[in-house]
Motif scaffolding. Structure first.
Motif, PDB file in Angstrom:
ATOM      1  N   TYR A  64       0.821  -1.210   0.000  1.00 15.25           N
ATOM      2  CA  TYR A  64       0.000   0.000   0.000  1.00 15.25           C
ATOM      3  C   TYR A  64       0.858   1.265   0.000  1.00 15.25           C
ATOM      4  CZ  TYR A  64      -3.902  -3.114   0.984  1.00 15.25           C
ATOM      5  OH  TYR A  64      -4.831  -4.103   0.905  1.00 15.25           O
ATOM      6  N   ARG A  96      -4.040   2.820 -10.353  1.00 15.91           N
ATOM      7  CA  ARG A  96      -4.853   3.871  -9.732  1.00 15.91           C
ATOM      8  C   ARG A  96      -5.923   4.371 -10.700  1.00 15.91           C
ATOM      9  NH1 ARG A  96      -0.969   7.073  -8.567  1.00 15.91           N
ATOM     10  NH2 ARG A  96      -0.697   6.513  -6.391  1.00 15.91           N
ATOM     11  N   HIS A 100     -10.105   3.941 -10.339  1.00 19.12           N
ATOM     12  CA  HIS A 100     -10.918   5.151 -10.204  1.00 19.12           C
ATOM     13  C   HIS A 100     -11.380   5.680 -11.559  1.00 19.12           C
ATOM     14  CE1 HIS A 100     -10.084   5.321  -5.972  1.00 19.12           C
ATOM     15  NE2 HIS A 100      -8.810   5.170  -6.226  1.00 19.12           N
ATOM     16  N   THR A 117     -16.505   7.719   0.767  1.00 22.53           N
ATOM     17  CA  THR A 117     -16.455   6.463   0.016  1.00 22.53           C
ATOM     18  C   THR A 117     -15.653   6.632  -1.266  1.00 22.53           C
ATOM     19  OG1 THR A 117     -18.597   5.757   0.901  1.00 22.53           O
ATOM     20  CG2 THR A 117     -17.852   4.689  -1.128  1.00 22.53           C
ATOM     21  N   MET A 120     -11.804   7.078   0.050  1.00 21.17           N
ATOM     22  CA  MET A 120     -11.256   6.296   1.159  1.00 21.17           C
ATOM     23  C   MET A 120     -10.154   5.330   0.739  1.00 21.17           C
ATOM     24  SD  MET A 120     -11.204   5.570   4.410  1.00 21.17           S
ATOM     25  CE  MET A 120     -12.695   6.297   5.125  1.00 21.17           C
ATOM     26  N   ASP A 121     -10.405   4.500  -0.259  1.00 19.89           N
ATOM     27  CA  ASP A 121      -9.439   3.451  -0.601  1.00 19.89           C
ATOM     28  C   ASP A 121      -8.096   3.988  -1.064  1.00 19.89           C
ATOM     29  OD1 ASP A 121     -11.166   1.454   0.100  1.00 19.89           O
ATOM     30  OD2 ASP A 121     -11.857   1.030  -1.931  1.00 19.89           O
ATOM     31  N   ARG A 122      -8.088   5.148  -1.709  1.00 16.91           N
ATOM     32  CA  ARG A 122      -6.817   5.672  -2.207  1.00 16.91           C
ATOM     33  C   ARG A 122      -6.123   6.589  -1.215  1.00 16.91           C
ATOM     34  NH1 ARG A 122      -8.475  10.706  -6.029  1.00 16.91           N
ATOM     35  NH2 ARG A 122     -10.703  10.503  -5.797  1.00 16.91           N
ATOM     36  N   ARG A 124      -6.530   6.330   2.484  1.00 18.70           N
ATOM     37  CA  ARG A 124      -6.354   5.807   3.846  1.00 18.70           C
ATOM     38  C   ARG A 124      -4.944   5.294   4.124  1.00 18.70           C
ATOM     39  NH1 ARG A 124     -10.003   0.389   4.257  1.00 18.70           N
ATOM     40  NH2 ARG A 124      -9.056   0.384   6.331  1.00 18.70           N
ATOM     41  N   TYR A 125      -4.201   4.895   3.081  1.00 23.09           N
ATOM     42  CA  TYR A 125      -2.867   4.326   3.276  1.00 23.09           C
ATOM     43  C   TYR A 125      -1.733   5.302   2.965  1.00 23.09           C
ATOM     44  CZ  TYR A 125      -5.542  -0.035   3.215  1.00 23.09           C
ATOM     45  OH  TYR A 125      -6.442  -1.029   3.469  1.00 23.09           O
ATOM     46  N   ASP A 218      -7.895   5.617   8.864  1.00 24.03           N
ATOM     47  CA  ASP A 218      -7.786   4.249   8.368  1.00 24.03           C
ATOM     48  C   ASP A 218      -9.147   3.567   8.461  1.00 24.03           C
ATOM     49  OD1 ASP A 218      -7.059   1.780   7.501  1.00 24.03           O
ATOM     50  OD2 ASP A 218      -5.668   1.332   9.127  1.00 24.03           O
ATOM     51  N   GLY A 219      -9.937   3.709   7.395  1.00 23.02           N
ATOM     52  CA  GLY A 219     -11.270   3.109   7.374  1.00 23.02           C
ATOM     53  C   GLY A 219     -12.320   3.920   8.095  1.00 23.02           C
TER      54      GLY A 219
END
Length: 232
Positions: A64, A96, A100, A117, A120-122, A124-125, A218-219
């Protein structure tokens, strides 16, 4: 080897290399280091491609972390030269963009949860704070986005002129601001609150509404509007 019916029988040796495993078993069957080995293709004469990919993951802190690393940082990893750094950077960016990809219809941001939403996935890390501005039309449909600032490990300094410059250029009716906390804790800091209020004031002068400022952990996320830090 061919059996009596003409079918190809795969031996264990044919599955030893990552590219052979990818060809025969598909990408989902490969470990992360094997996928990296396929991207880099070869070692460097001193280390095998497996050794380089394993050391790369250890050096950056896992797969990540690759989302937040640039070419200059890749070049500092032992065994990674210019060609391999460019291959990895291109592969990460391609992934990426695929994840997206824009939908046939513009995404409509109705709630803080919609915005969280979406990013978040891109976010949070990420290991550094990124301040992202989502640009919206009069119906709160997404018309663009801009990364206004990238900070250090725990701080991102952002100024209203950077946030609104792109919004003015795209004739945005409203914006929604998002930034991440690399610690994973989305609790807003005093600086987060102060920046939000400055942005609200600037938005009123420019006629561009600041709908919300969301902090990504993180989430988890926190909406500064829902938390009562923004004018109603």
């Amino acid at each position: 080897m061919v059996d009596g019916g003409g079918a190809i029988q795969r031996t264990t040796a044919q599955f030893e290399g990552p590219r052979e495993r990818l060809l025969c078993l598909g990408p989902a069957a490969l470990r992360t280091d094997e996928l990296l080995a396929c991207i880099m293709q070869s070692g460097n004469g001193k280390q095998s491609v497996y050794e380089i990919s394993t050391k790369l993951l250890q050096y950056v802190g896992g797969v990540y972390a690759l989302a937040d690393i640039d070419v200059a940082e890749l070049l500092s990893v032992p065994g990674i030269g210019r060609a391999k750094a460019l291959q990895i950077a291109a592969a990460v960016e391609l992934g990426r963009r695929i994840v997206h990809k824009p939908s046939d219809q513009r995404l409509q941001i109705r709630t803080a949860d919609d915005a969280a939403t979406y990013v978040m996935d891109r976010m949070r890390y990420l290991k550094k704070e990124h301040f992202v501005t989502l640009l919206l039309d009069t119906k709160h449909r997404l018309i663009g986005e801009d990364t206004s600032s990238i900070g250090s490990l725990d701080a991102s300094i952002v100024h209203p002129r950077e946030v609104f410059r792109f919004a003015i250029r795209r004739s945005a009716s409203a914006i929604l601001c998002v930034h991440n906390h690399p610690s994973g804790d989305p609790s807003p800091s005093s600086e987060d609150i102060a920046v939000t209020r400055r942005l609200e004031e600037a938005g009123r002068v420019l006629g561009i509404e600041v709908l919300d400022h969301i902090v990504i952990g993180d989430g988890r996320y926190v909406s500064l509007r829902a938390a009562g830090y923004m004018d109603n």
